[in-house]
Design a protein around this motif. Structure first.
Motif, PDB file in Angstrom:
ATOM      1  N   GLY A  38      -0.852  -4.255 -10.532  1.00 35.04           N
ATOM      2  CA  GLY A  38      -1.407  -4.456  -9.196  1.00 35.04           C
ATOM      3  C   GLY A  38      -1.070  -5.812  -8.635  1.00 35.04           C
ATOM      4  N   SER A  91       2.412   1.706  -3.450  1.00 37.91           N
ATOM      5  CA  SER A  91       1.450   2.236  -4.417  1.00 37.91           C
ATOM      6  C   SER A  91       1.214   3.717  -4.199  1.00 37.91           C
ATOM      7  CB  SER A  91       0.120   1.476  -4.299  1.00 37.91           C
ATOM      8  OG  SER A  91       0.301   0.120  -4.615  1.00 37.91           O
ATOM      9  N   SER A 120      -2.684  -0.583 -15.934  1.00 32.03           N
ATOM     10  CA  SER A 120      -2.594  -0.776 -14.487  1.00 32.03           C
ATOM     11  C   SER A 120      -1.663  -1.926 -14.142  1.00 32.03           C
ATOM     12  CB  SER A 120      -3.980  -1.031 -13.888  1.00 32.03           C
ATOM     13  OG  SER A 120      -4.513  -2.257 -14.348  1.00 32.03           O
ATOM     14  N   GLN A 140      -8.577  -0.085  -4.744  1.00 27.67           N
ATOM     15  CA  GLN A 140      -8.669  -1.342  -4.018  1.00 27.67           C
ATOM     16  C   GLN A 140     -10.093  -1.877  -4.122  1.00 27.67           C
ATOM     17  OE1 GLN A 140      -9.212  -1.757   0.309  1.00 27.67           O
ATOM     18  NE2 GLN A 140      -7.184  -2.717   0.357  1.00 27.67           N
ATOM     19  N   LEU A 161      -5.406  -4.695  -5.383  1.00 33.09           N
ATOM     20  CA  LEU A 161      -4.937  -3.320  -5.226  1.00 33.09           C
ATOM     21  C   LEU A 161      -4.172  -2.956  -6.486  1.00 33.09           C
ATOM     22  CD1 LEU A 161      -4.554  -0.836  -3.332  1.00 33.09           C
ATOM     23  CD2 LEU A 161      -2.407  -1.897  -2.602  1.00 33.09           C
ATOM     24  N   GLU A 162      -4.577  -1.859  -7.153  1.00 30.83           N
ATOM     25  CA  GLU A 162      -3.988  -1.481  -8.432  1.00 30.83           C
ATOM     26  C   GLU A 162      -3.528  -0.027  -8.434  1.00 30.83           C
ATOM     27  OE1 GLU A 162      -6.298  -3.651 -11.961  1.00 30.83           O
ATOM     28  OE2 GLU A 162      -7.672  -2.630 -10.592  1.00 30.83           O
ATOM     29  N   SER A 192       0.834  -1.196   0.000  1.00 33.17           N
ATOM     30  CA  SER A 192       0.000   0.000   0.000  1.00 33.17           C
ATOM     31  C   SER A 192       0.867   1.244   0.000  1.00 33.17           C
ATOM     32  CB  SER A 192      -0.927  -0.006   1.220  1.00 33.17           C
ATOM     33  OG  SER A 192      -1.776  -1.123   1.195  1.00 33.17           O
ATOM     34  N   SER A 199      -3.055  -7.351  -1.151  1.00 29.84           N
ATOM     35  CA  SER A 199      -3.915  -6.226  -1.526  1.00 29.84           C
ATOM     36  C   SER A 199      -4.424  -5.454  -0.315  1.00 29.84           C
ATOM     37  CB  SER A 199      -5.111  -6.728  -2.333  1.00 29.84           C
ATOM     38  OG  SER A 199      -5.985  -7.504  -1.514  1.00 29.84           O
ATOM     39  N   VAL A 232      -5.184   5.034  -7.423  1.00 26.04           N
ATOM     40  CA  VAL A 232      -5.010   3.810  -6.655  1.00 26.04           C
ATOM     41  C   VAL A 232      -6.408   3.259  -6.404  1.00 26.04           C
ATOM     42  CG1 VAL A 232      -4.307   2.816  -4.451  1.00 26.04           C
ATOM     43  CG2 VAL A 232      -2.853   4.507  -5.575  1.00 26.04           C
ATOM     44  N   GLU A 288      -3.001   2.717 -11.423  1.00 24.40           N
ATOM     45  CA  GLU A 288      -3.434   2.820 -12.820  1.00 24.40           C
ATOM     46  C   GLU A 288      -3.171   4.193 -13.397  1.00 24.40           C
ATOM     47  OE1 GLU A 288      -7.158   0.784 -14.556  1.00 24.40           O
ATOM     48  OE2 GLU A 288      -7.819   2.804 -14.012  1.00 24.40           O
TER      49      GLU A 288
END
Length: 332
Positions: free
Chosen positions: A139, A14, A137, A93, A117-118, A11, A145, A91, A120
């Motif tokens: 993730g 990201s 993206s 989720q 969790l991405e 997290s 995630s 971001v 993009e």
């Protein structure tokens, strides 16, 4: 890869990546938050919750000022007489659960617990009757995630039924996704001196190891200055368009309805690796519909929509699933 076992570290990574992309203060003009939740239908299960935090540059005439991460992505568009261009990042989720989340044992005939969790990136070009958008993206799906911690926290605060089966969720796997969407206007008509309605069609295609699918749909809108915001709606999950940039000082509004049908080739939330024998299979034919309202001012906007979709796996005893989406944006 060590970081995959630590949701907090991923997290943070990201968020750090998003901050790096947004280190261009003159370009990070619109920030937005979105919340997806199935509380509106009064039950848990299937797609359960989503959270988006992102930004978009306000509309520009071209990509000259776009930061380097978006330079290659703009080349994915077909040539068109665009009026404005946009780019951004977010971001996102999301999580999916079985229908009965109070069980602490496996449910091989229901969809498994899954979270993704991405990070993009996005570029798009727009005119009054044609819009093109694409997303890239990267993730992770699985424990990394952070979906388990998020749902446990939300259900503890609300309070809701504590989820007890996350130890059986889809296992960690990196994901890469590329998506493209094009909107084309069919016609636009005046309703009153201050509002119009329009009908348009769109195609949305997504390729990647998380999900691959192809969809065709249509959009019906009613509101003011529709030509200025054409194409801002999207079938892409978690996308929020630019409405404040063209809003009137006393506010602009629009209501809409969208529907689509398509074919889904793969879905890690259904066919991903789990620590037990699962007997669910992906349902390839898919349909989705939504209706919503958007209210925008020059410095902020808010939208609410209700989404429904057909079952994503077999055997699913439900004929449809639904969730609500609340989004808010503000301009710096």
């Amino acid at each position: 890869m060590t970081f995959l076992s630590n949701p907090l570290s991923l997290s943070r990574a990201s968020l750090a990546s998003l901050l790096i992309c947004t280190s261009f203060p003159t370009l990070a003009d619109q920030w937005h938050f979105s919340f997806d939740n199935d509380v509106v239908i009064g039950q848990d299960g299937d797609y359960s919750n989503g959270f988006v935090f992102g930004w978009q540059a306000l509309p520009r005439a071209d990509f000259t000022l776009a930061p380097w991460p978006f330079s290659w992505q703009k080349g994915l568009r077909f040539s068109d007489p665009n009026k404005t261009v946009q780019w951004g990042a977010k971001v996102y989720q999301r999580m999916w659960t079985p229908s009965e989340i109070e069980h602490d044992y496996t449910q091989p005939y229901d969809r498994p617990y899954a979270g993704i969790l991405e990070l993009e990136s996005f570029t798009g070009s727009y005119s009054a009757n044609l819009a093109q958008k694409n997303w890239f993206s990267i993730g992770v799906i699985g424990p990394a995630s952070g979906a388990q911690a998020m749902q446990e926290l939300v259900h503890k605060i609300t309070p809701s039924t504590p989820p007890k089966g996350w130890q059986y969720q889809v296992e960690n796997q990196l994901t890469l996704q590329l998506a493209y969407e094009v909107d084309a206007l069919a016609f636009r008509r005046e309703v009153t001196y201050d509002s119009q309605w329009e009908l348009s069609g769109y195609g949305h295609t997504m390729l990647g190891n998380f999900r691959s699918e192809a969809n065709l749909g249509f959009t019906l809108r009613w509101g003011d200055d529709l030509a200025d915001s054409f194409g801002q709606l999207s079938s892409h999950a978690g996308h929020f368009g630019q409405y404040s940039a063209v809003a009137r000082k006393n506010g602009s509004w629009s209501v809409y309805a969208r529907a689509q049908a398509g074919y889904r080739f793969n879905d890690l939330t259904i066919d991903g690796d789990v620590p037990y024998d699962s007997y669910v299979q992906i349902k390839h034919q898919q349909a989705k519909a939504s209706a919503g309202v958007i209210w925008a001012f020059p410095t902020w906007s808010v939208s609410w929509s209700f989404e429904i979709y057909t079952p994503e796996y077999e055997p699913d005893p439900n004929k449809w699933h639904g969730y609500g989406v609340l989004s808010y944006s503000f301009v710096l």
